[in-house]
Structure formats: C-alpha cells, structure tokens
Enzyme design. Sequence first.
Site, PDB file in Angstrom:
ATOM      1  N   SER A 161       0.858  -1.196   0.000  1.00 30.63           N
ATOM      2  CA  SER A 161       0.000   0.000   0.000  1.00 30.63           C
ATOM      3  C   SER A 161       0.886   1.235   0.000  1.00 30.63           C
ATOM      4  O   SER A 161       2.009   1.203   0.519  1.00 30.63           O
ATOM      5  CB  SER A 161      -0.882   0.018   1.250  1.00 30.63           C
ATOM      6  OG  SER A 161      -1.536   1.275   1.365  1.00 30.63           O
ATOM      7  N   TYR A 217      -2.112  -0.351  10.339  1.00 30.70           N
ATOM      8  CA  TYR A 217      -2.163  -0.787   8.933  1.00 30.70           C
ATOM      9  C   TYR A 217      -0.881  -0.353   8.205  1.00 30.70           C
ATOM     10  O   TYR A 217      -0.269  -1.147   7.476  1.00 30.70           O
ATOM     11  CB  TYR A 217      -3.403  -0.179   8.273  1.00 30.70           C
ATOM     12  CG  TYR A 217      -3.575  -0.511   6.812  1.00 30.70           C
ATOM     13  CD1 TYR A 217      -4.123  -1.723   6.413  1.00 30.70           C
ATOM     14  CD2 TYR A 217      -3.180   0.395   5.820  1.00 30.70           C
ATOM     15  CE1 TYR A 217      -4.289  -2.021   5.067  1.00 30.70           C
ATOM     16  CE2 TYR A 217      -3.343   0.104   4.476  1.00 30.70           C
ATOM     17  CZ  TYR A 217      -3.900  -1.111   4.105  1.00 30.70           C
ATOM     18  OH  TYR A 217      -4.056  -1.398   2.776  1.00 30.70           O
ATOM     19  N   LYS A 220       1.986  -2.732   6.276  1.00 26.79           N
ATOM     20  CA  LYS A 220       2.355  -2.636   4.859  1.00 26.79           C
ATOM     21  C   LYS A 220       3.840  -2.294   4.703  1.00 26.79           C
ATOM     22  O   LYS A 220       4.500  -2.762   3.771  1.00 26.79           O
ATOM     23  CB  LYS A 220       1.458  -1.615   4.150  1.00 26.79           C
ATOM     24  CG  LYS A 220      -0.018  -2.043   4.089  1.00 26.79           C
ATOM     25  CD  LYS A 220      -0.194  -3.374   3.365  1.00 26.79           C
ATOM     26  CE  LYS A 220      -1.653  -3.759   3.177  1.00 26.79           C
ATOM     27  NZ  LYS A 220      -1.822  -5.007   2.421  1.00 26.79           N
TER      28      LYS A 220
HETATM   29  N1  LIG Z   1      -8.791  -0.541  -1.299  1.00 25.92           N
HETATM   30  C1  LIG Z   1      -7.761   0.239  -1.050  1.00 25.92           C
HETATM   31  O1  LIG Z   1      -7.885   1.475  -0.978  1.00 25.92           O
HETATM   32  C2  LIG Z   1      -6.382  -0.361  -0.872  1.00 25.92           C
HETATM   33  C3  LIG Z   1      -5.276   0.505  -0.949  1.00 25.92           C
HETATM   34  C4  LIG Z   1      -3.995  -0.032  -0.775  1.00 25.92           C
HETATM   35  C5  LIG Z   1      -3.839  -1.383  -0.554  1.00 25.92           C
HETATM   36  N2  LIG Z   1      -4.928  -2.192  -0.471  1.00 25.92           N
HETATM   37  C6  LIG Z   1      -4.686  -3.609  -0.218  1.00 25.92           C
HETATM   38  O2  LIG Z   1      -5.223  -4.367  -1.294  1.00 25.92           O
HETATM   39  C7  LIG Z   1      -5.491  -5.696  -0.861  1.00 25.92           C
HETATM   40  C8  LIG Z   1      -6.860  -6.122  -1.359  1.00 25.92           C
HETATM   41  O3  LIG Z   1      -7.847  -5.313  -0.746  1.00 25.92           O
HETATM   42  P1  LIG Z   1      -9.132  -4.762  -1.528  1.00 25.92           P
HETATM   43  O4  LIG Z   1      -9.010  -3.294  -1.562  1.00 25.92           O
HETATM   44  O5  LIG Z   1      -9.323  -5.530  -2.784  1.00 25.92           O
HETATM   45  O6  LIG Z   1     -10.261  -5.074  -0.433  1.00 25.92           O
HETATM   46  P2  LIG Z   1     -11.499  -6.077  -0.423  1.00 25.92           P
HETATM   47  O7  LIG Z   1     -12.083  -5.925   0.931  1.00 25.92           O
HETATM   48  O8  LIG Z   1     -12.334  -5.873  -1.623  1.00 25.92           O
HETATM   49  O9  LIG Z   1     -10.797  -7.502  -0.555  1.00 25.92           O
HETATM   50  C9  LIG Z   1     -10.046  -8.093   0.472  1.00 25.92           C
HETATM   51  C10 LIG Z   1     -10.318  -9.593   0.422  1.00 25.92           C
HETATM   52  O10 LIG Z   1      -9.442 -10.233   1.362  1.00 25.92           O
HETATM   53  C11 LIG Z   1     -10.190 -11.240   2.013  1.00 25.92           C
HETATM   54  N3  LIG Z   1      -9.580 -11.562   3.305  1.00 25.92           N
HETATM   55  C12 LIG Z   1      -9.552 -10.822   4.431  1.00 25.92           C
HETATM   56  N4  LIG Z   1      -8.928 -11.496   5.408  1.00 25.92           N
HETATM   57  C13 LIG Z   1      -8.538 -12.677   4.878  1.00 25.92           C
HETATM   58  C14 LIG Z   1      -7.849 -13.805   5.398  1.00 25.92           C
HETATM   59  N5  LIG Z   1      -7.440 -13.842   6.670  1.00 25.92           N
HETATM   60  N6  LIG Z   1      -7.606 -14.858   4.575  1.00 25.92           N
HETATM   61  C15 LIG Z   1      -8.034 -14.841   3.292  1.00 25.92           C
HETATM   62  N7  LIG Z   1      -8.717 -13.817   2.753  1.00 25.92           N
HETATM   63  C16 LIG Z   1      -8.950 -12.742   3.535  1.00 25.92           C
HETATM   64  C17 LIG Z   1     -11.571 -10.643   2.169  1.00 25.92           C
HETATM   65  O11 LIG Z   1     -12.561 -11.648   2.426  1.00 25.92           O
HETATM   66  C18 LIG Z   1     -11.753  -9.948   0.840  1.00 25.92           C
HETATM   67  O12 LIG Z   1     -12.348 -10.798  -0.126  1.00 25.92           O
HETATM   68  C19 LIG Z   1      -5.329  -5.681   0.662  1.00 25.92           C
HETATM   69  O13 LIG Z   1      -4.091  -6.238   1.011  1.00 25.92           O
HETATM   70  C20 LIG Z   1      -5.362  -4.207   0.988  1.00 25.92           C
HETATM   71  O14 LIG Z   1      -4.685  -3.919   2.195  1.00 25.92           O
HETATM   72  C21 LIG Z   1      -6.189  -1.712  -0.638  1.00 25.92           C
END
Ligand SMILES: NC(=O)c1ccc[n+]([C@@H]2O[C@H](COP(=O)([O-])OP(=O)(O)OC[C@H]3O[C@@H](n4cnc5c(N)ncnc54)[C@H](O)[C@@H]3O)[C@@H](O)[C@H]2O)c1
Length: 253
Positions: free
Chosen positions: A142, A155, A159
Amino acid sequence: MKLMDRVAIVTGGGSGIGAASALAFAREGARVLVADIDEAGAKTTAEQIERQGGQAAAARADVARAADNQTLVERAVAMWGQLDVFLANAGVPQWPTDIEDVDETVFDRIMAVNVKGVWLGAKYALPVMKRQRRGVFLITASTAATRPRRGGQTYAASKGAVVTLTKSLALEAAPHGVRVVAIAPVATETPMLATFMAKPAVDAEGRSRYIATVPLGRLNQPEDLARTAVFLASDDAAMITGSCVLVDGGRCA
Ligand SMILES: NC(=O)c1ccc[n+]([C@@H]2O[C@H](COP(=O)([O-])OP(=O)(O)OC[C@H]3O[C@@H](n4cnc5c(N)ncnc54)[C@H](O)[C@@H]3O)[C@@H](O)[C@H]2O)c1
C-alpha cells in the site's frame, strides 16, 4: 497472451483487487486457484473465470493459518502440476484511530493477516518456485507503507513490513530465477475503502477528500492493479525484483 499455461494462486481473490487480478490472470491464459476466507466470494470469482472460458478453482483459506497456505500450494500443484504466480493480496484495513484507542486485538489481527499471511504464503510457495527455477511472488502492499494517513498507524506498519519482506525475499529467491515484487496501490474503489475513510459506505465527501490527495485526480479502480499484476507476473517484467511498484497517481511523488 502473457500468462499462457501458467498456474496462479490469488489470495483475497473473492473481492476487489484480488478478484480483478484473478480474472485478468485468467484472461491472459493462466489457470487460477482463487482463495479467500469468504468462500462464497472465491467461488463467485472462479465461476466468472469459467464463464469467460478460463480454468479456475476456489478455496476457502485464512491466510493467517499455516495449514491453509500449505494446502493451497499443494492443491494448485496437485491440480495443475506447477505454481508460477502467487499473489499475496488478502488484507484487512484499519478504522482510523489514534494509537491510545487501538485495541491490541486490532493490532494482532492486522499483523496476522497483512504480515504473517504474506510470510506464510512465501514460506510454502517459494520452495516450489525455487525447485522449478521459475516463479513470481507478488505482494499487495500500500502507499500507506511510505505515505501513511493519520490514524492508520497499525495498517501502515503492516504494509511497511511487507515492503521490507519483499526486498529480503527477492534476494534469497533471485539465485533460483524467482522474482518477488510488491505493488502499492493508492486508495482503490473496493469494499475496503469506506473503512479507511471512517465511513459505513463511501460517499461524495469521502471520495472528494481522497481524490484531492491524488495528483492524477482520481481513485484507483481494481483493474488498475490487475493490469499491473499481469505485467509484473509476466516475462515483460523479467528484470524487476525486490521493488515496490507504486500505482498511486502521483500521491507519493
Ligand atoms: N482498497 C484500497 O484502498 C487499498 C489501498 C492499498 C492497498 N490495499 C490492499 O489491497 C489488498 C486487497 O484489498 P481490496 O481493496 O481488494 O479489499 P477487499 O475488501 O475488496 O478484498 C479483500 C479480500 O481479502 C479477504 N480476506 C480478508 N482477510 C482474509 C484472510 N485472513 N484470509 C483470506 N482472505 C482474507 C476478504 O474476504 C476480501 O475478499 C489488501 O491487502 C489491501 O490492504 C487496498
């Protein structure tokens, strides 16, 4: 097709960035094992891949559990004979909170999923890739690792840890022809985004407050990250390892 005949595992593949990446890997010819703690979400993504004419399977897995990671890797290899790409993408967000009000259980869960979950994925996937002398281990980090927002200290630390883990793993994997790369998205329109904004759902105020912090003037869509993941997983990125690739519209500039 950039990933023809490759085998990929995507964690957190039931939603958002993971779902978009799993679909994109399959469109490029990969067979994809879609893993998520939300089994219904994983199945939905796998079914979408099959409807597109691709090959996929779904698995319920909690990435914080060693046995679940081991089973995922063993299952992909048993089904399809190899493992070329592992996208360690599952993660959990933090509701913005000053540190004195963050419960230790929140710290423990964020670290268990966002750090230990990636570490465990690497522990089981990298030996297979090293033996094959081929493979790419991708990690969804992130921009919080380098440009945190107020109240997201736990968080951000999780990261930051995986960006450093990426560099260290890249050094040990490189002599075996295996690459390890992190991807750092800025705010992305997925179900997770509302939590970062401290809202029950993303609204106009939250969206415009976040857009104001992105020089290119928009949020990421999951497909922005999926296209990056395809590139990094493919031979087009053959000389990229140990890096953290920002997909941030200039936020960290
Ligand atoms: N959305 C944002 O703004 C953003 C920004 C930077 C980084 N991220 C990172 O991107 C990645 C994906 O997130 P997203 O934005 O697609 O969110 P999202 O909530 O759409 O997807 C996250 C998925 O991870 C699954 N999950 C959570 N805990 C889990 C576990 N213990 N085991 C297996 N699966 C698990 C959830 O069920 C969900 O389907 C994450 O690592 C998040 O930190 C997101």
